[in-house]
Design an enzyme around this catalytic site. Structure first.
Site, PDB file in Angstrom:
ATOM      1  N   THR A 556      10.745   5.788  32.828  1.00  0.00           N
ATOM      2  CA  THR A 556      10.044   4.520  32.685  1.00  0.00           C
ATOM      3  C   THR A 556       9.210   4.577  31.415  1.00  0.00           C
ATOM      4  OG1 THR A 556       7.944   5.138  33.714  1.00  0.00           O
ATOM      5  CG2 THR A 556       9.730   4.540  35.194  1.00  0.00           C
ATOM      6  N   LYS A 580       6.543   8.427  26.168  1.00  0.00           N
ATOM      7  CA  LYS A 580       5.616   9.013  25.202  1.00  0.00           C
ATOM      8  C   LYS A 580       4.156   8.905  25.625  1.00  0.00           C
ATOM      9  CE  LYS A 580       7.551   6.555  21.642  1.00  0.00           C
ATOM     10  NZ  LYS A 580       8.984   6.450  21.842  1.00  0.00           N
ATOM     11  N   VAL A 610      10.248  12.200  20.285  1.00  0.00           N
ATOM     12  CA  VAL A 610      10.333  12.027  18.835  1.00  0.00           C
ATOM     13  C   VAL A 610      11.738  12.416  18.370  1.00  0.00           C
ATOM     14  CG1 VAL A 610       9.380  12.678  16.591  1.00  0.00           C
ATOM     15  CG2 VAL A 610       7.909  12.692  18.614  1.00  0.00           C
ATOM     16  N   ALA A 612      14.585  10.965  18.988  1.00  0.00           N
ATOM     17  CA  ALA A 612      15.639  10.669  19.952  1.00  0.00           C
ATOM     18  C   ALA A 612      16.379  11.932  20.354  1.00  0.00           C
ATOM     19  CB  ALA A 612      16.576   9.599  19.400  1.00  0.00           C
ATOM     20  N   GLY A 665      20.254  -5.482  17.194  1.00  0.00           N
ATOM     21  CA  GLY A 665      19.702  -4.773  18.364  1.00  0.00           C
ATOM     22  C   GLY A 665      18.950  -3.527  17.981  1.00  0.00           C
ATOM     23  N   GLU A 668      12.800  -3.881  18.471  1.00  0.00           N
ATOM     24  CA  GLU A 668      12.305  -4.363  19.753  1.00  0.00           C
ATOM     25  C   GLU A 668      12.528  -5.868  19.784  1.00  0.00           C
ATOM     26  OE1 GLU A 668      10.812  -2.345  22.157  1.00  0.00           O
ATOM     27  OE2 GLU A 668      11.418  -0.708  20.849  1.00  0.00           O
ATOM     28  N   LYS A 683       4.425   8.699  17.796  1.00  0.00           N
ATOM     29  CA  LYS A 683       5.344   9.817  17.550  1.00  0.00           C
ATOM     30  C   LYS A 683       4.714  10.818  16.593  1.00  0.00           C
ATOM     31  CE  LYS A 683       9.523   7.038  18.107  1.00  0.00           C
ATOM     32  NZ  LYS A 683      10.666   6.466  17.393  1.00  0.00           N
TER      33      LYS A 683
HETATM   34 MG    MG Z   1      11.924   0.999  17.766  1.00  0.00          MG
END
Ligand code: MG
Ligand code: ASP
Length: 781
Positions: A556, A580, A610, A612, A665, A668, A683
């Site tokens: 989540t 995060k 951080v 991905a 995409g 955000e 990050k």
């Molecule tokens: Mg982003």
């Protein structure tokens, strides 16, 4: 000569008896009739006889219907098993025995009491009936077999209920009997008689013992104990799903393992066989071709331990105080008083400080043990040299057993690590110098978890089932579940790892299944689940399930969920999360989470916070762990911003680049969430902390590149309109950079103890000058 013994569960119905007879006939053929077969009563009959006696002794006429049921059962067996021409004769013999039984029980009913002696006599009918019927049935199938009542052969003392065998007299009698007999003897287990010919029994489960006594007297070449399981298992299969049968055990190991846990064999059975070095094999009458467990002088197995057993209910008593130090005879008084009151001590441990002695007893004796000890040491307690005895009535013992432990260091290390990692608190420990058994006392609530964790640690050499509790089933959670499903086979084969999703939850629902939720249909399972989402409930259930190797997976982005982390780690449950929030909040919390995880020996993992899927955090940790100091970090930490500044240029306005990022995409839904630099700031803060800087969120200087009006625009569309008006501003900055031969990049920097994110220029020598986006496919869809 070979001795075969079949227990009650192997002969619980006439069909089962047919199967057992097949086994006997095959064995007779193979061993040229040099066999003898011991039988228990038909399954459940001994219990029924005891029940019958109780009813009669309680003067309840219910005993009559219990008797009728018993009678029918044996008559049915005769009808099913005996060929018609012999049926009447056998039925008559059986009826005669049952009449005698009925008379005896009626006597009990009349006098309203059943002594141990009478009960033994009543119980003896079980074995006498089953062996009589089966002997005739075997004869009916062509075997030269005859019924043998073991009472005149097995000579015992008068300790009714669990009589001790007089081996000298017994061996003599058995040998004399067998010397005279040509036919295969079908022997009653469990029963014997005293010198004055009174019937005795050898203790519940004692038919195994009869087989061993017989085998020892006759110097048998082997004893086969036929049961309803595949042998002596590595652990009780009712508690440890992955338990498997041990192919071989030494006599000593078998004795240790038979004392508690799954009672496959009556413990005293081993001794007579061991004295004569007769191999004992435990076999499964339901699977006659399975090799079972061979018990002998040597055992071989790749495992340092042979089994893990447990005693679920014990009470732990602690006697402590300064008055014990250096006092000779203290232990003798302690155990003396327990012995005088016939209280059996299961486990003992004394620390070398001589400050305390800890012992385990049956919970039923705990109270009286405390009382008699406190009475014995009344003076010392009064003088405050010793504390009153403290009792923990809710404890269990788990023990690892194996002769190989003697030569192998690290066993106890592995044991305590497995328990510690799973948050099991060890209350007491005992290991004798024989090193055959290490016993630990644990809270009763942890016994199943302990057994499973130890079983994984010792028998699956690192292979383990990891129990996952997954919260959040959106894009990330859903992708994770798909990945687990796709990788499960190769993880199992390649690493001995089984990932089991035990619980799933999203904002609407939650679902639990300790055997694992099928991942092919998790969505349907969750939809169909009657349980409403409830974070507290989810965490509570996770803790209450108390499964070994539990991992909480937070997919989540919720602040509330992160608030539960500390409690979860404290419960020795590991956490894995891309969320995060916990790591980018107050530094004190960041520290506490790590310290808690370290203290509990569990993991807190967040690699995807951080970079991905790229191993950025673990690489950074490896570098610092090996002594490197990170001097400076420069990073473009946002894919969105990276795209925007890569495409924005002479032929593409800034606002257009942002629009493209959105339509691809990459951003955000509201691109301002990216452009504000907030996420990038988080990050960067995490990276800075990983290098050892104790920074607070407010210490990270984040440049928000958006003009005030863009920030305040009420909708995304309004924002874009404002952004278009600001295109000139961005173009101006770009042109200035270009005139210096540079490009614009949104760069996060950690250096000299500070962290900040800003729109900066990168020259041709800078690695970010030619930065391009790297697309990887996370996993096949
Ligand atoms: Mg982003
Ligand atoms: N029939 C006896 C009992 O149930 C003995 C045995 O089965 O070994 O305890």
């Amino acid at each position: 000569m070979k001795i075969l013994k079949f227990g009650g569960s192997s002969i619980s119905t006439p069909e089962r008896v047919q199967g057992v007879m097949d086994i006997v006939l095959r064995s007779a053929k193979r061993n040229r009739n040099l066999i003898s077969v011991v039988f228990s009563a038909f399954g459940g009959v001994t219990d029924a006889l005891i029940g019958l006696s109780r009813e009669a002794a309680g003067h309840s006429s219910d005993y009559r219907s219990s008797f009728t049921a018993l009678k029918k059962r044996h008559s049915d067996a005769v009808r099913a098993l005996i060929p018609p021409e012999r049926r009447e004769t056998v039925q008559a013999a059986v009826s005669a025995m049952l009449d005698e039984l009925k008379d005896t029980v009626h006597g009990v009913y009349l006098v309203k009491e059943c002594s141990a002696k009478t009960l033994d006599f009543i119980m003896s009918f079980g074995e006498r009936l089953s062996a009589t019927i089966i002997a005739e049935a075997l004869a009916g199938r062509g075997l030269n077999a005859e019924f043998c009542d073991s009472r005149p052969l097995v000579r015992t003392d008068g300790n009714f209920g669990s009589a001790r065998v007089d081996f000298e007299a017994t061996n003599r009698r058995i040998r004399a009997h067998f010397a005279k007999r040509k036919a295969i003897q079908i022997v009653t287990g469990f029963i014997g008689s005293t010198a004055s010919n009174e019937t005795t029994t050898l203790g519940r489960g004692g038919s195994d013992y009869t087989a061993s006594v017989l085998g020892a007297a006759l110097a048998a070449s082997g004893i086969e104990i036929w049961t309803d399981v595949d042998g002596v298992m590595t652990a009780d299969p009712r508690k440890v799903e992955k338990a498997f049968p041990m192919p071989s055990l030494t006599y000593a190991e078998a004795m240790e393992l038979s004392h508690f846990g799954a009672k496959v064999i009556y413990p005293p059975t081993i001794q007579p066989a061991m004295d004569r070095r007769i191999p004992v094999r435990i076999l499964n009458s339901f699977r006659p071709d399975f090799e079972g467990t061979l018990i002998g002088r040597r055992s071989c197995s790749p495992y340092p331990v042979r089994g893990i057993s447990s005693m679920d209910d014990i009470a732990l008593l602690l006697i402590e105080g300064g008055g014990m130090f250096g006092v000779v005879g203290f232990a003798s008084r302690l155990f003396g008083v327990l012995a005088r009151h016939r209280i059996n001590v299961i486990l003992i441990s004394q620390a070398s400080s001589e400050h305390s002695i800890c012992l385990a007893v049956d919970p039923h004796s705990a109270r009286s043990a405390k009382a008699v000890i406190e009475e014995e040491f009344g003076l010392e307690i009064h003088a405050k040299k010793i504390e009153p005895v403290s009792v923990d009535p809710h404890a269990s013992i788990v023990a690892v057993v194996g002769e190989n432990m003697k030569r192998t260091p690290g066993i106890s290390g592995r044991l305590f690590q497995a328990l510690g990692q799973n948050g099991v608190n060890v209350l007491a420990i005992a290991q004798g110098s024989s090193e055959l058994n290490i016993s630990v006392v644990v809270p009763k609530t942890d016994v199943s978890k302990s057994l499973n964790a130890l079983h994984d640690a010792f028998f699956l050499s690192g292979a383990r089932t990891v129990n996952l509790f997954v919260l959040g089933t959106g894009l990330i959670g859903g992708t994770l579940l798909r990945q687990i499903l796709g990788q499960s086979e190769s993880l199992r084969r390649g690493r001995g790892l089984e990932l089991r999703v035990v619980a799933l939850g999203d904002i609407r629902k939650m679902a639990f299944d300790r055997n694992g939720i099928a991942l092919g249909s998790w969505r349907e399972t969750l939809d169909a689940s009657p349980e409403r989402a409830d974070l507290e409930g989810f965490v509570h259930r996770m803790k209450a399930l108390n499964l070994p190797h539990s991992v909480f997976v937070d997919c989540t982005g919720s602040e509330d969920v992160t608030a539960a982390y500390e409690g979860i780690l404290k419960h020795s449950i590991s956490i894995v999360t891309p969320n995060k929030i916990a790591n980018s909040g107050p530094y004190a919390r960041y520290r506490r989470l790590r310290d808690t995880a370290l203290g509990r020996g569990v993991r807190f993992l967040y690699e995807t916070n951080v970079g991905a899927g790229l191993p950025v955090i673990s690489t950074l940790n490896d570098l610092t762990a090996s002594g490197d100091t990170v001097l400076k970090i420069e990073a473009v930490l946002s894919g969105t911003l990276s795209y925007i500044f890569n495409t924005f240029g002479r032929d593409r306005s800034f606002s257009r680049a942002v629009r493209e990022a959105k339509s691809l995409g990459l951003s955000e839904p509201d691109p301002r969430d990216d452009l504000s630099g907030r996420d990038v700031g988080r990050k960067l803060l995490i990276l800075a902390r990983e290098t050892g800087l104790a920074l607070e969120p407010s210490d990270v200087a984040v440049e928000n590149i958006l003009p005030e009006k863009c920030r305040r625009a009420p909708t995304v569309e309004a924002f874009f309109r404002e952004l278009e008006k600001s295109d000139g501003l961005f173009e101006e900055r770009r042109r200035q950079a270009e005139s210096r031969g540079n490009v614009l990049r949104y760069i996060g920097t950690v250096a000299d103890g500070r962290a900040g994110v800003s729109l900066s220029e990168a020259g041709p020598d800078h690695p970010f000058f030619s930065l391009c986006l790297l697309y990887t496919s996370p996993s096949p869809r």
